[in-house]
Design an enzyme around this catalytic site. Structure first.
Site, PDB file in Angstrom:
ATOM      1  N   GLU A 210       0.712  -1.554  -0.069  1.00  0.00           N
ATOM      2  CA  GLU A 210      -0.069  -0.120  -0.019  1.00  0.00           C
ATOM      3  C   GLU A 210       0.899   1.151  -0.001  1.00  0.00           C
ATOM      4  OE1 GLU A 210      -4.114  -1.805   2.020  1.00  0.00           O
ATOM      5  OE2 GLU A 210      -2.982  -0.342   3.173  1.00  0.00           O
TER       6      GLU A 210
ATOM      7  N   GLU B 213      -5.590  -8.241   0.305  1.00  0.00           N
ATOM      8  CA  GLU B 213      -6.269  -8.043   1.356  1.00  0.00           C
ATOM      9  C   GLU B 213      -7.717  -7.335   1.011  1.00  0.00           C
ATOM     10  OE1 GLU B 213      -4.635  -4.693   4.066  1.00  0.00           O
ATOM     11  OE2 GLU B 213      -2.728  -5.413   3.662  1.00  0.00           O
TER      12      GLU B 213
END
Length: 440
Positions: free
Chosen positions: A166, A351
């Site tokens: 991320e 995720e």
């Protein structure tokens, strides 16, 4: 749940994900101070100024936690390797840290789990934060050195390696919005971090390719965004959000460019000669990890500086994080990425999950909301496969309730409840539902 394992391709990977600082216990094994430790120690940044010193004590209990994966019938474990554990000052190897990851990977293999490693999940050594962290170009080279050190130890046994987790959170959330360490709100710092984190990915890929690794990628997070209404201002605001959040990283990596709507704000603050880095940033990857949680409805805020955005709450149910539940967004990204950016490259949902205020009652945790959430999102991935996306796996976030960054231990994403006083693990009803769905 509304699916079973046989609904998916034969080699489809089901797993769960965690991150080092969130579960290991950073006070163990000679790990060094990170910018999260100092960010958390500053009043107002983190709920109750909580940190990752003990977390879930995965450092000592990893066998028990890996057994939970095996007992659920999962195929793989997505974990991260803490830079500050492996190199406490960001530059010098810590034998105890390397030994820990050696043991951890061996324990996965002994249990038949495929290790999916993430090199960096946000625990920047404080010594590197002291010299500017991700605003300093030198950090990208130090990250390359870390890549070499940890890969020389465990790279022969991991199934896949992701460079960064991320990068939007590493750069924008942390340097422009100030919600994560180092807690800056500075457009110049943000522009440099937005570029340098991409360059760190490119540097790590260069190091991995030099070692012959052929299953390396990156994990990007995507939030679905749409105009809050049909006005031109709302459409432009949504496009800016999409450019900053969703397009900046994937376009750098797959096309060697940055979106014009984001450069409108960042260009004056970018490091000199950034264009010369794009070839290294955009070298080929082998797979892409997709993290997805929610959607945003955007409109313009005429009273705000660039990017001049304002979220308008929607009417969908929300999680404990106050994030809207919107499974269609996952399908939209998987197909969009396939059609516009990566073609037939393997995609993994690395995720996806929800926080809920779970409680243990009579020795069990009843979480039907999470069971439905997981089912709906895995079904969205299944539809994306039917629509041509090469989705090869799904990792639930997270295996365990853990340290949820600025929210401390208050938000519970796990399929396994953790009592943070006793550290007792209690699988939730959603864990048992997923176990039944993916049973062979």
């Amino acid at each position: 749940m509304d699916f079973k394992r046989t609904d998916f391709p034969e080699n489809f990977v089901f797993g769960a994900a965690t991150a080092a600082y969130q579960i290991e216990g950073h006070s163990f094994g000679g790990a060094g101070s990170t910018h999260w430790d100092t960010f958390a120690a500053t009043p107002g940044n983190v709920v109750r100024t909580e940190d990752g010193a003990i977390a879930c004590d995965h450092y000592h209990r990893y066998g028990e936690d890996l057994d939970l994966l095996v007992d659920a019938g999962m195929d793989a474990y997505r974990f991260s390797t803490s830079w500050a554990r492996v190199m406490p000052d960001g530059k010098t190897a810590n034998p105890d840290g390397l030994d820990f990851y050696d043991r951890l990977v061996d324990a996965m293999l002994e249990r038949g789990l495929k290790p999916f490693q993430t090199l960096y999940h946000w625990e920047l050594p404080s010594a590197l934060a002291d010299i500017g962290g991700w605003t300093n170009r030198d950090t990208t080279k130090y990250f390359g050195d870390f890549t070499d050190v940890i890969t020389d130890r465990i790279g022969d046994r991991v199934h896949a390696i992701a460079t960064i987790n991320e990068p939007w959170c590493v750069a924008y959330l942390s340097h422009f919005l100030g919600h994560h360490a180092p807690g800056l709100r500075d457009i110049r710092a943000a522009a440099r971090a937005m570029h340098h984190i991409n360059l760190a990915h490119g540097e790590a890929m260069t190091r991995l390719r030099a070692k012959g690794h052929k299953n390396a990628g990156i994990v990007l997070n995507f939030d679905y965004c749409e105009p809050a209404d049909d006005s031109a201002d709302a459409k432009a605001a949504s496009a800016r959000q999409d450019a900053i959040f969703n397009r900046w990283f994937i376009e750098a990596i797959t096309k060697g460019t940055y979106p014009a709507e984001a450069l409108e704000g960042f260009a004056p603050h970018m490091p000199t000669g950034w264009e010369d880095d794009m070839a290294q940033i955009s070298q080929p990857i082998d797979w892409l990890g997709v993290n997805y949680y929610t959607r945003h409805r955007l409109t313009a805020d005429a009273n705000a500086a660039w990017p001049g955005l304002r979220d308008i709450p929607g009417d969908l149910p929300v999680t404990q994080m106050d994030w809207e539940i919107f499974p269609k967004g996952l399908h939209a990204f998987l197909t969009r990425l396939s059609n516009d950016y990566v073609g037939n490259m393997p995609l993994f949902v690395t995720e996806n999950g929800m926080a809920w205020a779970d409680k243990v009652e009579n020795g069990a945790v009843h979480d039907p909301e999470r069971t439905q959430f997981v089912s709906d999102h895995i079904m969205a991935a299944k539809q994306a496969i039917a629509d041509g996306a090469n989705v090869q796996g799904f990792f639930y976030w997270s295996l365990l309730d853990n340290y949820e960054w600025a929210f401390g231990y208050e938000k519970r994403f796990g399929m396994v409840h953790v009592d943070f006083d006793t550290l007792v693990r209690t699988p939730k009803a959603s864990y048992h539902a997923l176990k039944a769905a993916i049973a062979r």
